[in-house]
Design a protein around this motif. Structure first.
Motif: not given
Ligand code: PEP
Ligand code: MN
Length: 276
Positions: A37-53
């Motif tokens: 299970m991986a991803g950012p500590c905190t959702v910051e914006d759409e671009d950050q989340l989408l690229r990470t996911a």
């Protein structure tokens, strides 16, 4: 001999000697596969989340993590995008095709969290929030129960017992480090917890080496150790640009760092007869 504390009615290993598998939107936690299970500590914006996911999925993660409601020590720190963060999580999870886990800090957030997430996280600071545990127990949603900052394993199992007592048996336990006198790490990751919880209880056990150490350079070695000790999964913080993360950048892996973690874990998983 069962190591479970005497009065466990639901969580005790004896109740299900073969061990439980918790199905999170088609991802089985507690099976032969070590679930990442991986991803950012905190959702910051759409671009950050989408690229990470997208990146963590390609590298082999089976679930996306990300905080929308963030428990922060100081009220002046970034406390998450809240409902907007939840919306981004479900949107991105759908786009990428990966289930998502996120924290509910309070019973009043449960409806919204359940509407957008596949698994509800109960954070360390809430492990003994008994009214929240009772509310989650009434739901039929998978729960990720994190160990309290200063909680014993017995206390953790009784917290699971609160959830199970309400009829919700879809519980995954998470060792995330405890407070000790050691100050060179954020917490002391207690890997005793992995084999011990598995002896005491039938619930799957995962490890969070990010909060467990607080230091990026320790995440790979402790992840390897956790898998070797029998963890059913890992919860790992990953950020596209850790230097600029709004929360927990110092313990977040970069995207290439997550790929490297997966490579480093494969031989360990093989050695203990687990898939990755
Ligand atoms: C988290 O996983 O985002 C988190 C806040 O962890 P913990 O509750 O273990 O501190
Ligand atoms: Mn964090």
């Amino acid at each position: 001999m069962s190591l479970a504390p005497a009065k466990l009615r639901w969580a005790a290993r004896d109740r299900k000697p073969e061990g439980s598998i918790v199905d999170v939107a088609g991802v089985p936690v507690g099976s032969r596969e070590v679930v990442m299970m991986a991803g950012p500590c905190t959702v910051e914006d759409e671009d950050q989340l989408l690229r990470t996911a997208m990146a963590v999925k390609v590298a082999g993660a089976r679930m996306l993590r990300g905080g929308a409601f963030k428990p922060r020590t100081s009220p002046h720190s970034f406390r998450g995008l809240k409902e907007e963060g939840l919306r981004l999580l479900s949107q991105v999870a759908r786009e990428v095709g990966i289930p998502v886990v996120t924290e509910a800090m309070d019973a009043r957030q449960l409806d919204a969290v359940c509407q957008h997430a596949d698994m509800v996280q109960i954070g360390s600071r809430n492990m003994q929030n008994f009214t929240l545990l009772e509310e989650v127990g009434r739901l039929r949603v998978p729960v990720l129960l994190k160990r309290g900052l200063c909680s014993t394993l017995e206390e953790m199992l009784f917290a699971a017992e609160y959830i199970a007592e309400g009829g919700n048996q879809q519980i995954v336990l998470c060792e995330r480090g405890i407070r000790t006198f050691e100050t060179s790490t954020r917490n002391t990751l207690d890997l005793n917890a992995v084999p011990l919880l598995k002896l005491m209880s039938h619930f799957p056990v995962i490890v969070d080496p990010s909060h467990g150490t607080g230091r990026r350079e320790l995440v790979v070695p402790l992840s390897r150790a956790a898998v070797a000790a029998g963890a059913d999964g890992l919860l790992v913080e990953v950020h596209v640009d850790p230097e600029r993360a709004k929360c927990d950048g110092e313990q977040s892996l970069t995207i290439p760092g997550f790929g490297e973690l997966m490579e480093q874990l494969r031989p360990v998983a093989r050695a203990v007869d687990r898939a990755l």
